[in-house]
Design an enzyme around this catalytic site. Structure first.
Site, PDB file in Angstrom:
ATOM      1  CB  CYS A 115      -0.955  -0.008   1.174  1.00 45.67           C
ATOM      2  SG  CYS A 115      -2.137  -1.356   1.084  1.00 45.67           S
ATOM      3  CG  HIS A 257      -3.194   3.138   2.045  1.00 47.79           C
ATOM      4  ND1 HIS A 257      -3.778   2.656   0.890  1.00 47.79           N
ATOM      5  CD2 HIS A 257      -3.257   2.125   2.952  1.00 47.79           C
ATOM      6  CE1 HIS A 257      -4.148   1.409   1.095  1.00 47.79           C
ATOM      7  NE2 HIS A 257      -3.857   1.060   2.331  1.00 47.79           N
ATOM      8  CG  ASN A 287      -6.640  -1.082   1.322  1.00 45.93           C
ATOM      9  OD1 ASN A 287      -5.970  -0.735   0.355  1.00 45.93           O
ATOM     10  ND2 ASN A 287      -6.087  -1.476   2.459  1.00 45.93           N
TER      11      ASN A 287
HETATM   12  N1  ACO Z   1     -17.706  -9.092   9.250  1.00 43.26           N
HETATM   13  C1  ACO Z   1     -18.000  -9.464  10.506  1.00 43.26           C
HETATM   14  N2  ACO Z   1     -17.089  -9.731  11.442  1.00 43.26           N
HETATM   15  C2  ACO Z   1     -15.798  -9.607  11.096  1.00 43.26           C
HETATM   16  C3  ACO Z   1     -15.397  -9.198   9.802  1.00 43.26           C
HETATM   17  C4  ACO Z   1     -16.423  -8.946   8.876  1.00 43.26           C
HETATM   18  N3  ACO Z   1     -16.154  -8.542   7.599  1.00 43.26           N
HETATM   19  N4  ACO Z   1     -14.043  -9.138   9.758  1.00 43.26           N
HETATM   20  C5  ACO Z   1     -13.600  -9.501  10.971  1.00 43.26           C
HETATM   21  N5  ACO Z   1     -14.670  -9.785  11.782  1.00 43.26           N
HETATM   22  C6  ACO Z   1     -14.648 -10.229  13.185  1.00 43.26           C
HETATM   23  C7  ACO Z   1     -13.397 -10.987  13.508  1.00 43.26           C
HETATM   24  O1  ACO Z   1     -13.514 -12.336  13.132  1.00 43.26           O
HETATM   25  C8  ACO Z   1     -13.325 -10.807  15.006  1.00 43.26           C
HETATM   26  O2  ACO Z   1     -14.202 -11.719  15.597  1.00 43.26           O
HETATM   27  P1  ACO Z   1     -13.801 -12.424  17.009  1.00 43.26           P
HETATM   28  O3  ACO Z   1     -13.646 -11.288  17.968  1.00 43.26           O
HETATM   29  O4  ACO Z   1     -14.959 -13.305  17.244  1.00 43.26           O
HETATM   30  O5  ACO Z   1     -12.510 -13.117  16.715  1.00 43.26           O
HETATM   31  C9  ACO Z   1     -13.895  -9.407  15.213  1.00 43.26           C
HETATM   32  O6  ACO Z   1     -14.626  -9.088  14.015  1.00 43.26           O
HETATM   33  C10 ACO Z   1     -12.848  -8.349  15.436  1.00 43.26           C
HETATM   34  O7  ACO Z   1     -11.796  -8.533  14.455  1.00 43.26           O
HETATM   35  P2  ACO Z   1     -10.612  -7.513  14.297  1.00 43.26           P
HETATM   36  O8  ACO Z   1      -9.717  -7.962  13.195  1.00 43.26           O
HETATM   37  O9  ACO Z   1     -10.002  -7.275  15.639  1.00 43.26           O
HETATM   38  O10 ACO Z   1     -11.467  -6.240  13.837  1.00 43.26           O
HETATM   39  P3  ACO Z   1     -11.013  -4.749  13.731  1.00 43.26           P
HETATM   40  O11 ACO Z   1     -11.989  -3.889  14.398  1.00 43.26           O
HETATM   41  O12 ACO Z   1      -9.572  -4.572  14.085  1.00 43.26           O
HETATM   42  O13 ACO Z   1     -11.165  -4.456  12.168  1.00 43.26           O
HETATM   43  C11 ACO Z   1      -9.758  -4.285  10.223  1.00 43.26           C
HETATM   44  C12 ACO Z   1     -10.445  -5.212  11.215  1.00 43.26           C
HETATM   45  C13 ACO Z   1     -10.842  -3.536   9.483  1.00 43.26           C
HETATM   46  C14 ACO Z   1      -8.936  -5.118   9.250  1.00 43.26           C
HETATM   47  C15 ACO Z   1      -8.856  -3.285  10.984  1.00 43.26           C
HETATM   48  O14 ACO Z   1      -8.084  -3.983  11.925  1.00 43.26           O
HETATM   49  C16 ACO Z   1      -7.931  -2.503  10.071  1.00 43.26           C
HETATM   50  O15 ACO Z   1      -8.359  -1.659   9.311  1.00 43.26           O
HETATM   51  N6  ACO Z   1      -6.605  -2.747  10.191  1.00 43.26           N
HETATM   52  C17 ACO Z   1      -5.595  -1.980   9.470  1.00 43.26           C
HETATM   53  C18 ACO Z   1      -5.520  -2.337   8.015  1.00 43.26           C
HETATM   54  C19 ACO Z   1      -4.355  -1.609   7.356  1.00 43.26           C
HETATM   55  O16 ACO Z   1      -4.061  -0.460   7.644  1.00 43.26           O
HETATM   56  N7  ACO Z   1      -3.625  -2.293   6.481  1.00 43.26           N
HETATM   57  C20 ACO Z   1      -2.425  -1.710   5.915  1.00 43.26           C
HETATM   58  C21 ACO Z   1      -2.532  -1.513   4.508  1.00 43.26           C
HETATM   59  S1  ACO Z   1      -3.156  -2.914   3.680  1.00 43.26           S
HETATM   60  C22 ACO Z   1      -1.840  -3.551   2.752  1.00 43.26           C
HETATM   61  O17 ACO Z   1      -0.712  -3.190   2.883  1.00 43.26           O
HETATM   62  C23 ACO Z   1      -2.214  -4.541   1.757  1.00 43.26           C
END
Ligand code: ACO
Length: 344
Positions: A115, A257, A287
């Protein structure tokens, strides 16, 4: 970019997303997720995805064509494609894209910084121009992450979309609008496992064993990445503003990003800038990895939110881990995008 005042200047901006839209409701019909979860946790309402048989290079050509049109240019000494989903493992996607754009003969290569790829590509092309090697460059960020997500993985399927964005650079003066300055790039390879596709490279192939299916797909440790993204993008934006000779509060727009609407809000909070200085189109495209920054920039220009004369910082964070940002005074350049985005 250098002491003698020669710099790479942005003179064109193009964007492209494939016409097919995938909404949260459609995803919720296939996976254990909901529109409410996706919107509240990420800010995403829909994303665009390629059709069967399409590839990253096809999107890159469309964005590149539009950046050339925006710049009124028909040649480029350098074509850089930032991507982590190349058309083939070998050769690079850029030479084919250059050829299809009528730029056969240009230096053409890919950059893989996930990214952050677009910022790394901008920095590399700007260096080639500032050193006098090149007079012009087409810098494209393009990715089709829909091709590397596990079909049943709600944690990644909800987030990523396909797209491409591009800018055209020409040699000019560091004093003119559009000149790139204050470049800041960084990495931390000790956290490489937070964002990865485990199989398909030499490390897995050299074992002589077939890849486990799960290892052929993209994985991301979302929560761990979240805090890293906020910390590193905030620090990088501050560094870039300082290198450009600006106080952080004098930055008019920070085009980051688009990983998560909550990350944009957290970075704004951490560097003490109002959230409305952070343009966002994540609700419409998700994204889009290396395409994310130029796509957000093109949408913001088209909406009149990024305007000529504004002090702008472009910033990214992604797998590697990698991060980076670059500053410029926005020039009077039209954004040329597809008719079907972003409003459709
Ligand atoms: N629908 C429903 N539930 C979901 C979904 C979904 N689409 N996705 C995850 N969950 C659940 C998980 O399974 C988890 O359930 P559990 O507690 O029973 O295990 C719960 O939701 C919480 O999961 P987290 O991963 O902790 O959720 P979070 O609030 O952190 O959101 C996300 C996830 C959106 C990925 C967030 O962490 C994020 O944006 N992270 C940063 C991403 C980023 O900046 N990436 C860098 C660039 S990408 C690249 O380089 C390719």
């Amino acid at each position: 970019m250098n002491d003698i005042g020669r710099a790479a200047v942005v003179t064109g901006l193009g964007a492209w997303v494939p016409p097919t839209v995938l909404t949260n409701e459609e995803l919720a019909g296939r996976l254990d997720t909901s529109d409410e979860w996706i919107r509240s946790r990420t800010g995403i309402r829909r994303r665009h995805v390629i059709a069967p048989g399409e590839a990253t290079g096809d999107l890159a050509v469309e964005a590149g064509k539009r950046a050339l049109k925006s710049a009124g240019a028909s040649s480029a000494d350098v074509v850089v494609v930032a991507t982590s989903t190349p058309d083939h493992p070998c050769p690079a996607t850029a030479p084919d894209v250059a050829d299809r754009l009528g730029l056969t003969g240009a230096a053409a290569f890919d950059i893989a910084a996930v990214c952050t790829g677009f910022v790394y590509a901008l920095g590399t092309a700007a260096g080639l121009i500032a050193s006098g090697f090149a007079q012009s460059a087409l810098v494209i960020g393009a990715d089709t992450f829909s091709t590397i997500l596990a079909p049943g993985d709600r944690t990644t399927r909800a987030i990523f979309g396909d797209g491409a964005g591009a800018v055209y650079l020409r040699a000019g003066s560091a004093a003119e609008p559009g000149a790139l300055m204050g470049l800041h790039l960084g990495s931390d390879g000790s956290r490489r496992d937070l964002i990865e596709v485990r199989a398909g490279g030499s490390r897995q192939r050299s074992t002589g064993l077939p890849a486990e299916e799960a290892d052929t797909y993209f994985t991301m440790a979302g929560r761990a990445v979240f805090s890293q993204a906020v910390r590193n993008m905030a620090a990088s934006v501050r560094s870039t503003a300082r290198l450009a000779g600006w106080d952080t509060e004098d930055v008019d727009r920070v085009v980051l990003h688009q990983a998560n609407a909550r990350i944009l809000a957290a970075v704004a909070d951490q560097i003490d800038l109002p959230a409305d200085r952070f343009p966002s189109n994540i609700d419409r495209v998700g994204n889009t990895v290396a395409a994310s920054i130029p796509l957000a920039l093109a949408d913001a220009c088209a909406a009149g939110d990024v305007r000529p004369g504004q002090r702008v910082v472009l910033g990214g964070f992604g797998g590697g881990l990698t991060w980076g940002s670059v500053a410029l005074v926005w020039p009077d350049v039209p954004a040329v995008g597809p008719d079907h985005a972003p409003g459709s």
